[in-house]
Each structure stands twice: as structure tokens, then as C-alpha cells.
Design a protein around this motif. Structure first.
Motif, mmCIF file in Angstrom:
data_model
loop_
_atom_site.group_PDB
_atom_site.id
_atom_site.type_symbol
_atom_site.label_atom_id
_atom_site.label_comp_id
_atom_site.label_asym_id
_atom_site.label_seq_id
_atom_site.Cartn_x
_atom_site.Cartn_y
_atom_site.Cartn_z
ATOM 1 N N ILE A 36 0.853 -1.191 0.000
ATOM 2 C CA ILE A 36 0.000 0.000 0.000
ATOM 3 C C ILE A 36 0.888 1.241 0.000
ATOM 4 O O ILE A 36 1.803 1.361 0.822
ATOM 5 N N TYR A 37 0.611 2.152 -0.944
ATOM 6 C CA TYR A 37 1.426 3.352 -1.107
ATOM 7 C C TYR A 37 0.540 4.600 -1.138
ATOM 8 O O TYR A 37 -0.598 4.554 -1.604
ATOM 9 N N LEU A 38 1.112 5.718 -0.676
ATOM 10 C CA LEU A 38 0.615 7.048 -0.997
ATOM 11 C C LEU A 38 1.623 7.663 -1.959
ATOM 12 O O LEU A 38 2.832 7.452 -1.820
ATOM 13 N N PHE A 39 1.139 8.428 -2.951
ATOM 14 C CA PHE A 39 2.101 8.969 -3.911
ATOM 15 C C PHE A 39 1.753 10.396 -4.317
ATOM 16 O O PHE A 39 0.587 10.798 -4.339
ATOM 17 N N THR A 40 2.778 11.148 -4.588
ATOM 18 C CA THR A 40 2.676 12.462 -5.229
ATOM 19 C C THR A 40 3.717 12.466 -6.349
ATOM 20 O O THR A 40 3.538 11.822 -7.355
ATOM 21 N N LYS A 41 4.812 13.195 -6.121
ATOM 22 C CA LYS A 41 5.981 13.148 -6.992
ATOM 23 C C LYS A 41 7.208 13.190 -6.095
ATOM 24 O O LYS A 41 7.239 13.934 -5.111
ATOM 25 N N ASN A 42 8.190 12.378 -6.409
ATOM 26 C CA ASN A 42 9.404 12.350 -5.606
ATOM 27 C C ASN A 42 10.204 13.640 -5.830
ATOM 28 O O ASN A 42 10.700 13.898 -6.927
ATOM 29 N N GLU A 43 10.302 14.473 -4.786
ATOM 30 C CA GLU A 43 11.006 15.757 -4.881
ATOM 31 C C GLU A 43 11.918 15.919 -3.669
ATOM 32 O O GLU A 43 11.553 16.553 -2.668
ATOM 33 N N PRO A 44 13.111 15.366 -3.703
ATOM 34 C CA PRO A 44 14.027 15.443 -2.552
ATOM 35 C C PRO A 44 14.332 16.877 -2.119
ATOM 36 O O PRO A 44 14.464 17.148 -0.917
ATOM 37 N N LYS A 45 14.431 17.812 -3.073
ATOM 38 C CA LYS A 45 14.746 19.197 -2.719
ATOM 39 C C LYS A 45 13.642 19.824 -1.871
ATOM 40 O O LYS A 45 13.903 20.724 -1.071
ATOM 41 N N ARG A 46 12.412 19.359 -2.053
ATOM 42 C CA ARG A 46 11.294 19.880 -1.262
ATOM 43 C C ARG A 46 11.031 19.015 -0.032
ATOM 44 O O ARG A 46 10.088 19.254 0.712
ATOM 45 N N GLY A 47 11.853 17.978 0.147
ATOM 46 C CA GLY A 47 11.673 17.096 1.294
ATOM 47 C C GLY A 47 10.517 16.129 1.133
ATOM 48 O O GLY A 47 9.975 15.635 2.124
#
Length: 504
Positions: A66-77
Motif C-alpha cells: 500500500i502506497y501514498l504517492f505524489t511526486k518524488n522531490e528530494p529538494k522539497r523534502g
């Protein structure tokens, strides 16, 4: 509870006992900023929907992710997708999972944007090449770069992936309409994709099984069939035979066309007058299509085929079938091909032989029309200004087949009885001749020196001990199968064990 009745998508909590086969099931829930209302509005039934979907889609022993997702953005944490659970379904606690359902914010204070392709690729990677059912719940606003035209292009890329990725074998889409309004959000609904992922191709039976699994989720909305559109989407079956099953008559048991008690050389012809054509192409209207019937894989080492016969269906065309509609009144005439049993010792000792193969009911030159009135009501849910091409497929160059296995038992003709009698006589001769030769006795008369004559009869299985009056046994006379005599000297002679041929 009264509020639930306002929405047609309310899930019925059903036990997934019918989903007995262990499987991999992945859930991807969009928690980007465009989905804010479903996570924060107390009036939303989204979390109840998610909980019911998880419970209804899992059977005991399934492996769940089970996952929640948005977009992977390391700079925004922001790390995406966020895995909430991975393990055996018996260890899953839905209430605990739902308690972690929250929209995500970056370190800049803004909510996460969406990359549906990225999330789907991550879930597929975690499967380690294993087949799975993937549930993807999103509002389809693939706003990788925020809102605007580029978002639409990214959404189209997602649809292209669904359509072109050959490992994505099946897709059912459930549109869920739920309007929410708040200071920071305005939502019309979301969509729920039921996706079957498999690196290996799936048979029609396997796809139908997955179809039942996805529909057993309890979502009350009618799903759109996105993929595949040419396998199992238009079926044509005879009704199950209800009358008494008798010899010399074909019948359909729901899976196989069967018959028994037919004689070799008998003309086998049967008309099935009650076929039902069913469309699973929701929300497509079948404007017209052509119907055909034929035989396939009609061969065996037990028999040879002289001619395939003629199979017919009437009427041979169909038109104006509504989405998920049924049409009756079709009849199929089955003519058994002309066959000849192949002679072998194995066939002689069987009373009958089985004719196999498949009866193929074929729908071709399908001209379909999307129900635009229905689709337009969900256009905003799809986050596009027009209905994407994946919803406007062309089927005219494809054939949709329903395969019905054949199992017809035919009794061997009278030649089998004569062959059995001949084999029995030959077997008796093979056994009797050696016995006769071994047990046949020949009679002889011998005279030793000045002794009296001795008469005796022996066979190949016996011998005669030779001696004179008052003397020990001098040896034995033995007869071969060919009738020749041999004398074998005893131990009291000067040449013990020596063999002499005896002429007579």
C-alpha cells in the motif's frame, strides 16, 4: 449512513472468500494537493472507500503493498511513493493504514504535485517481475509541473503507458463522482484503475478470472473496459443444457461441448438454437459486427481428419447492442468433421475414442461507438479537454473469440471385434504351438547288448533312464523339440556327462 446514499460509488463490504488463489495486490493512492479535499474534508467518504477497497480486494494469504504517492522531490523534502504497508494480508490492519492517510506538504509549505507514471513504475519495480493486481486511485490531474497545459500532456503520457505497455494486460476503470468544495480545493471526483500486470501473456480464461477478481472489489460504479478490448469483451455461448443427457446427442455443460455413445461413421449434426451474445464493452455501443463459427485444433493421434465439415451461425450479423447488453436468438449448427480412427494396438483395447478440439465463435469487423453523453459527464474527472484516444479504440481489424472445448466420445466399429478375435486366435496359436512341441511324446525301442529290448515314450520335457538288468543307470535319453535324440552318460561310465547323438 444517509450521506453515503448520496453517492453511487458506495462500497458494499463483502468477504473476499471467493478470491481463493494467493496473489500480489498493490494499492496506489494519490495524496497530492489536487486530492486535498478527500483527505481533509470531514464530509468526504474517500477514506471509507479506500478502507473498503483494501478489505474487499484481499484474500487471506495475499501479499499486499500500500502506497501514498505524489511526486518524488528530494529538494522539497518529499519522498514518493510512500510505502505504508508491505507484507502478508493477515498482518494488515486497515484502520491503522487509513489513519496514515494525509496530504503531503513540501518544506516550502506547498502541497505535493503528481507524477502518476513515476508511482506506477515504482510499484511495478517492487513486484520483482511477479504478476499482480494493481489498484491506482487518482483524480487524474498529473500536475508534474503544477497546473496548466503541461499537466494535460503528462496525463496523456500516462494514458499512452496504459495503452502501449504490453505487460499491462487488463484495465478496468471505475469513475467515482464526489463533489467537494473548500477554501483550498474544488473536486469533482476521482477514478479507480484496476490493473492486471504480468510479464507473461494471459489466456482468455485467466483474464476472465482477473476480471472477476477486480469486479469483486465491491465498487458499485460500472467499470469502463480499457484493455484488452479484443479478448472476452464480446462473448457468445449456448445455454447450458437443462434436459436429460442421453447417448448420441451433444450437450453444453457450461464449459465444454460434450457427447457420448456415438457410433463410428455416424453423422453427428446438432443445432444449438439458443445462443446468447453478451457485450462487456461498457461504455461502448456495438454499431454492427459480423459473426462466424469454425473449428480449431481438431486433430489427434487417435484419428485422421478427411474433411472439416461446415459450421454455420445464424444470423451472421448483429447491430446496435447497448453497453453490457445481451442479444438472444442466435443458432449454431455443428457438423462433425469426417474422421477415420487410426489403427494401433492401444485403440483396439479401448471401446471408444475421444474427439477433441475447440469450437470457435468469432466476432469480427466490430464497429463500436463510445457513449459520449455518458463520457462527457466524467470529462472533468479525466482532467482532459477531450476524451483520450485510449477510450476510442478501433476493433475493425481484430477478432474477438469465444473458445468452447469439444469432448465427443465415439465407439469403434465392428472391425474392432474382428481384430480382437484375430488377436485372441493368434495369441492362442503362439501359446499352443510351443506347448504342443514341448509336450508331444515320441515312442522308441532300444536294445542294449544282449539285454531284452526296452520300449519307452518321452517328450521334450521328460527323459528316459537307460540301464541293463542289475546295473546302475548308464545315462539318460532326451528328446529335443525338433525330435532328435541325445544320450547323456552318467557318472558311472568312463565318460560322465558326455553327449552322444542317437540315430534311429
Amino acid at each position: 449512513m444517509n450521506y453515503f446514499k448520496k453517492f453511487f460509488f458506495v462500497l458494499i463490504l463483502i468477504l473476499p472468500a471467493s478470491l481463493s488463489a494467493q496473489k500480489n495486490v498493490s494499492f496506489l493512492f494519490d495524496n497530492s494537493g489536487s486530492m486535498l479535499g478527500y483527505y481533509s474534508d470531514s464530509k468526504s467518504t474517500f477514506k471509507t472507500f479506500a478502507k473498503a477497497l483494501i478489505k474487499n480486494s484481499l484474500a487471506q494469504g495475499d501479499f499486499a503493498s500500500i502506497y501514498l504517492f505524489t511526486k518524488n522531490e528530494p529538494k522539497r523534502g518529499i519522498q514518493s511513493p510512500q510505502k505504508l504497508f508491505s507484507g502478508n494480508s493477515k498482518d494488515l490492519i486497515p484502520d491503522k493504514i487509513i489513519s496514515d492517510f494525509k496530504s503531503v506538504k513540501g518544506n516550502d509549505g506547498d502541497y505535493g504535485v503528481t507524477d502518476i507514471n513515476e508511482a506506477l513504475d515504482a510499484a511495478i519495480s517492487d513486484l520483482k517481475n511477479q504478476p499482480a493486481v494493481i489498484w491506482l486511485i487518482t483524480d487524474n490531474i498529473n500536475d508534474v509541473a503544477g497546473t496548466g497545459d503541461e499537466s494535460f500532456l503528462n496525463t496523456l503520457d500516462f494514458y499512452k503507458k496504459l495503452r502501449n505497455d504490453t505487460a499491462i494486460r487488463k484495465i478496468l476503470l471505475f469513475p467515482v463522482e464526489e463533489k467537494l468544495s473548500g477554501d483550498l480545493y474544488e473536486s469533482d471526483g476521482f477514478v479507480c484503475y484496476g490493473i492486471v500486470y504480468s510479464l507473461t501473456s494471459l489466456s482468455q480464461i485467466q483474464l476472465e478470472s482477473y476480471d472477476k477478481i477486480i469486479r469483486a472489489s465491491g465498487i458499485k460504479a460500472k467499470p469502463f473496459t480499457l484493455k484488452p478490448l479484443d479478448i472476452g469483451t464480446i462473448t457468445l455461448f449456448p445455454k447450458v443444457t437443462q434436459s436429460k443427457v442421453t447417448e448420441g446427442k451433444l450437450f453444453f455443460d457450461g464449459k465444454t461441448l460434450r457427447g457420448f455413445g456415438f457410433d463410428e461413421g455416424q453423422v453427428i449434426k446438432e443445432t444449438f438454437p439458443d445462443l446468447v451474445l453478451k457485450s462487456n464493452l461498457f461504455p461502448y455501443i456495438i454499431k454492427n459486427a459480423k459473426l462466424n463459427v469454425r473449428l480449431d485444433n481438431f486433430s489427434s493421434s487417435d484419428y485422421s481428419v478427411k474433411s472439416m465439415g461446415t459450421q454455420t451461425i445464424s444470423p451472421s450479423t448483429v447491430s446496435n447492442i447497448s453497453p453490457e447488453g445481451e442479444v438472444t436468438g442466435f443458432s449454431v449448427t455443428f457438423n462433425m468433421p469426417e474422421i477415420t480412427p487410426n489403427f494401433s494396438f492401444s485403440t483396439i483395447f479401448n471401446e471408444d475414442f475421444t474427439v477433441g478440439g475447440n469450437l470457435i465463435l468469432e466476432v469480427s469487423q466490430v464497429d463500436i461507438l463510445l457513449d459520449d453523453k455518458y463520457m462527457n459527464s466524467f470529462k472533468e474527472i479525466f482532467a482532459l479537454n477531450s476524451v483520450p484516444d485510449i477510450f476510442r479504440p478501433v476493433l475493425k481489424d481484430k477478432k474477438i473469440e469465444t473458445s468452447i472445448p469439444l469432448e465427443i466420445r465415439i465407439k469403434y466399429g465392428s472391425w474392432r471385434l474382428f481384430a480382437l478375435i484375430g488377436i485372441a486366435l493368434l495369441a492362442l496359436a503362439v501359446i499352443a504351438v510351443p506347448i504342443f512341441l514341448l509336450t508331444k511324446k515320441s515312442c522308441y525301442k532300444i536294445t542294449l547288448l544282449d539285454s531284452d529290448s526296452q520300449s519307452f515314450c518321452i517328450s521334450a520335457l521328460s527323459s528316459y533312464s537307460v540301464s541293463t538288468a542289475g546295473s546302475p543307470v548308464l545315462g539318460k535319453l532326451k528328446k529335443s523339440v525338433t525330435g532328435s535324440l541325445k544320450f547323456i552318460c552318467s557318472s558311472v561310465t568312463d565318460t560322465p556327462g558326455k553327449v552322444f547323438s542317437v540315430s534311429f
